[in-house]
Design a protein around this motif. Structure first.
Motif, PDB file in Angstrom:
ATOM      1  N   VAL A   5     -17.492 -52.663  41.426  1.00 41.27           N
ATOM      2  CA  VAL A   5     -17.016 -51.539  40.622  1.00 41.27           C
ATOM      3  C   VAL A   5     -18.094 -51.121  39.621  1.00 41.27           C
ATOM      4  N   ALA A   6     -18.764 -52.096  39.037  1.00 46.00           N
ATOM      5  CA  ALA A   6     -19.803 -51.794  38.047  1.00 46.00           C
ATOM      6  C   ALA A   6     -20.950 -50.993  38.663  1.00 46.00           C
ATOM      7  N   ASP A   7     -21.361 -51.370  39.900  1.00 45.45           N
ATOM      8  CA  ASP A   7     -22.470 -50.620  40.503  1.00 45.45           C
ATOM      9  C   ASP A   7     -21.987 -49.348  41.192  1.00 45.45           C
ATOM     10  N   GLY A   8     -20.727 -49.337  41.649  1.00 44.62           N
ATOM     11  CA  GLY A   8     -20.126 -48.139  42.223  1.00 44.62           C
ATOM     12  C   GLY A   8     -20.754 -47.648  43.508  1.00 44.62           C
ATOM     13  N   GLU A   9     -21.514 -48.491  44.193  1.00 40.77           N
ATOM     14  CA  GLU A   9     -22.219 -48.051  45.394  1.00 40.77           C
ATOM     15  C   GLU A   9     -21.804 -48.749  46.682  1.00 40.77           C
ATOM     16  N   HIS A  10     -21.472 -50.040  46.599  1.00 40.28           N
ATOM     17  CA  HIS A  10     -21.220 -50.814  47.812  1.00 40.28           C
ATOM     18  C   HIS A  10     -19.887 -51.540  47.728  1.00 40.28           C
ATOM     19  N   GLY A  11     -19.335 -51.824  48.905  1.00 40.17           N
ATOM     20  CA  GLY A  11     -18.107 -52.587  48.991  1.00 40.17           C
ATOM     21  C   GLY A  11     -18.392 -54.082  49.006  1.00 40.17           C
ATOM     22  N   VAL A  12     -17.385 -54.845  49.416  1.00 40.06           N
ATOM     23  CA  VAL A  12     -17.462 -56.305  49.334  1.00 40.06           C
ATOM     24  C   VAL A  12     -17.212 -56.932  50.703  1.00 40.06           C
ATOM     25  N   LEU A  13     -18.054 -57.912  51.011  1.00 41.01           N
ATOM     26  CA  LEU A  13     -17.897 -58.714  52.214  1.00 41.01           C
ATOM     27  C   LEU A  13     -17.352 -60.069  51.793  1.00 41.01           C
ATOM     28  N   VAL A  14     -16.211 -60.442  52.346  1.00 40.52           N
ATOM     29  CA  VAL A  14     -15.589 -61.741  52.072  1.00 40.52           C
ATOM     30  C   VAL A  14     -15.665 -62.553  53.358  1.00 40.52           C
ATOM     31  N   THR A  15     -16.200 -63.751  53.258  1.00 40.01           N
ATOM     32  CA  THR A  15     -16.252 -64.657  54.401  1.00 40.01           C
ATOM     33  C   THR A  15     -15.367 -65.854  54.090  1.00 40.01           C
ATOM     34  N   LEU A  16     -14.377 -66.060  54.943  1.00 44.26           N
ATOM     35  CA  LEU A  16     -13.433 -67.159  54.756  1.00 44.26           C
ATOM     36  C   LEU A  16     -13.769 -68.288  55.724  1.00 44.26           C
ATOM     37  N   PHE A  17     -14.052 -69.444  55.168  1.00 46.77           N
ATOM     38  CA  PHE A  17     -14.286 -70.661  55.928  1.00 46.77           C
ATOM     39  C   PHE A  17     -13.031 -71.521  55.801  1.00 46.77           C
ATOM     40  N   PRO A  18     -12.862 -72.539  56.644  1.00 45.15           N
ATOM     41  CA  PRO A  18     -11.658 -73.373  56.547  1.00 45.15           C
ATOM     42  C   PRO A  18     -11.426 -73.977  55.157  1.00 45.15           C
ATOM     43  N   GLU A  19     -12.484 -74.334  54.459  1.00 45.12           N
ATOM     44  CA  GLU A  19     -12.317 -75.024  53.173  1.00 45.12           C
ATOM     45  C   GLU A  19     -12.765 -74.216  51.960  1.00 45.12           C
ATOM     46  N   GLU A  20     -13.303 -73.007  52.170  1.00 46.98           N
ATOM     47  CA  GLU A  20     -13.800 -72.226  51.036  1.00 46.98           C
ATOM     48  C   GLU A  20     -13.951 -70.755  51.404  1.00 46.98           C
ATOM     49  N   ALA A  21     -14.180 -69.954  50.379  1.00 47.58           N
ATOM     50  CA  ALA A  21     -14.417 -68.522  50.562  1.00 47.58           C
ATOM     51  C   ALA A  21     -15.712 -68.147  49.866  1.00 47.58           C
TER      52      ALA A  21
END
Length: 65
Positions: free
Chosen positions: A31-47
């Motif tokens: 939101v602060a940079d207002g240019e790019h979205g977010v990639l979330v990678t979910l692993f079995p034990e962490e994100a």
């Protein structure tokens, strides 16, 4: 100042608390940079989350590993 996209608020509302804790700071960065979205990678034990130029601003792409 850029307003927080609805997709971001909805994602945090629906995310497990441990995932939301990891993702929220990255959403704020996006939101602060207002240019790019977010990639979330979910692993079995962490994100992992990162601002990604491959994801349009206001969107979240989730990958399961």
């Amino acid at each position: 100042m850029t307003q927080t996209p609805k997709n971001y608020r909805d994602y945090l509302d629906d995310a497990a608390p441990e995932v939301a804790k990891v993702v929220e700071p990255v959403l704020k960065q996006s939101v602060a940079d207002g240019e790019h979205g977010v990639l979330v990678t979910l692993f079995p034990e962490e994100a992992h989350a990162q601002v990604s130029p491959e994801v349009p601003f206001g969107q979240i792409h989730v990958e399961q590993r």
